[in-house]
Design an enzyme around this catalytic site. Structure first.
Site, PDB file in Angstrom:
ATOM      1  N   ARG A  20      -7.340  -5.041  -9.984  1.00  0.00           N
ATOM      2  CA  ARG A  20      -6.071  -4.584  -9.398  1.00  0.00           C
ATOM      3  C   ARG A  20      -6.153  -4.802  -7.894  1.00  0.00           C
ATOM      4  O   ARG A  20      -6.977  -4.188  -7.217  1.00  0.00           O
ATOM      5  CB  ARG A  20      -5.849  -3.103  -9.721  1.00  0.00           C
ATOM      6  CG  ARG A  20      -4.533  -2.515  -9.218  1.00  0.00           C
ATOM      7  CD  ARG A  20      -4.406  -1.090  -9.770  1.00  0.00           C
ATOM      8  NE  ARG A  20      -3.158  -0.465  -9.378  1.00  0.00           N
ATOM      9  CZ  ARG A  20      -3.037   0.407  -8.372  1.00  0.00           C
ATOM     10  NH1 ARG A  20      -4.104   0.735  -7.649  1.00  0.00           N
ATOM     11  NH2 ARG A  20      -1.870   0.940  -8.079  1.00  0.00           N
ATOM     12  N   SER A  31       1.948  -0.074 -19.393  1.00  0.00           N
ATOM     13  CA  SER A  31       2.003   1.325 -18.970  1.00  0.00           C
ATOM     14  C   SER A  31       3.224   1.991 -19.596  1.00  0.00           C
ATOM     15  O   SER A  31       4.298   1.397 -19.671  1.00  0.00           O
ATOM     16  CB  SER A  31       2.112   1.411 -17.444  1.00  0.00           C
ATOM     17  OG  SER A  31       0.985   0.828 -16.831  1.00  0.00           O
ATOM     18  N   LYS A  77      -1.833   6.404  -7.169  1.00  0.00           N
ATOM     19  CA  LYS A  77      -0.384   6.209  -7.350  1.00  0.00           C
ATOM     20  C   LYS A  77       0.283   7.547  -7.049  1.00  0.00           C
ATOM     21  O   LYS A  77       0.613   8.316  -7.949  1.00  0.00           O
ATOM     22  CB  LYS A  77      -0.075   5.768  -8.781  1.00  0.00           C
ATOM     23  CG  LYS A  77      -0.315   4.291  -9.032  1.00  0.00           C
ATOM     24  CD  LYS A  77       0.405   3.826 -10.274  1.00  0.00           C
ATOM     25  CE  LYS A  77       0.306   2.318 -10.428  1.00  0.00           C
ATOM     26  NZ  LYS A  77       1.045   1.830 -11.593  1.00  0.00           N
TER      27      LYS A  77
END
Length: 219
Positions: free
Chosen positions: A42, A111, A140
């Protein structure tokens, strides 16, 4: 490499924030030595050329450990480097379109935060779901938390494997027992630790115990 339920036990998501004097590959290898069963790269800030270089390096590394390797969000890059697959969010390319681009043999993770999102992802060809954030997470900050009952409902509603993500640590892991998940995805619980290999090893043991406890409770 296809996605097997057992590969999703301890899913590590890379984060260069805690690299220190190590390279991403060195840190990821420490996690693999500790028992990580799945790796997602990521990168939100890296330029494309360096992202590609790191993706190719991690792909080769994961292949040596026979661990699936997927790329976060970037379907085109997953194709370019021939990664095992990709993980997309709700605001990214829809799973059916991803499947058309990647073909039938690649892993697609999606997700989800609701039962309807989960069912749609499954219908469109997702291989597994990442559900969260199940706890507050700094990676997040704007992610809404998914409560235990919703997590459990999602697991019951779909036939594909479900992993929990978001703020998971060895300390709060037990709270997820009985939800129906087959594993957890973590970032800081491994990569923010001074000894990445040890953190992965201890976390894997905790996940195995949590999953076993949940399966026992369901009998």
């Amino acid at each position: 490499m296809k996605c097997d339920k057992k590969n999703l036990l301890l899913y590590a998501v890379t984060d260069r924030s805690w690299l220190g004097d190590k390279t991403l590959a060195e840190q990821t290898e420490e996690a693999l030595k500790g028992g990580v069963t799945f790796v997602q790269i990521r990168e939100k800030e890296l330029d494309r050329e360096h992202f590609r270089e790191e993706a190719e390096e991690l792909k080769a590394l994961c292949a040596r450990y026979q661990v699936p390797f997927v790329i976060n969000d970037d379907v085109d890059l997953a194709l370019e480097v021939d990664a095992d697959g990709v993980h997309v969010g709700q605001s990214d390319m829809e799973a059916g379109d991803v499947r058309k681009k990647l073909g039938p043999d690649k892993i697609i993770g999606v997700s989800a935060r609701t039962v309807s999102q989960a069912l749609l992802a499954q219908q469109h060809g997702a291989d597994y779901l990442g559900v969260g954030a199940v706890f507050h997470t700094s990676s997040k900050a704007d992610a809404a938390e998914v409560d235990f009952e919703t997590l459990k409902e999602i697991c019951k509603a779909v036939d594909i494997p479900v992993i929990a993500i978001g703020g998971i640590s060895e300390e709060n892991m037990g709270q997820l027992a009985g939800s129906g998940i087959c594993g957890v995805a973590v970032i800081s619980a491994i990569f923010a630790k001074p000894d990445v290999k040890k953190a992965a090893r201890e976390l894997k043991k905790a996940v195995e115990e949590m999953v076993a406890e949940g399966e026992e409770a369901c009998r």
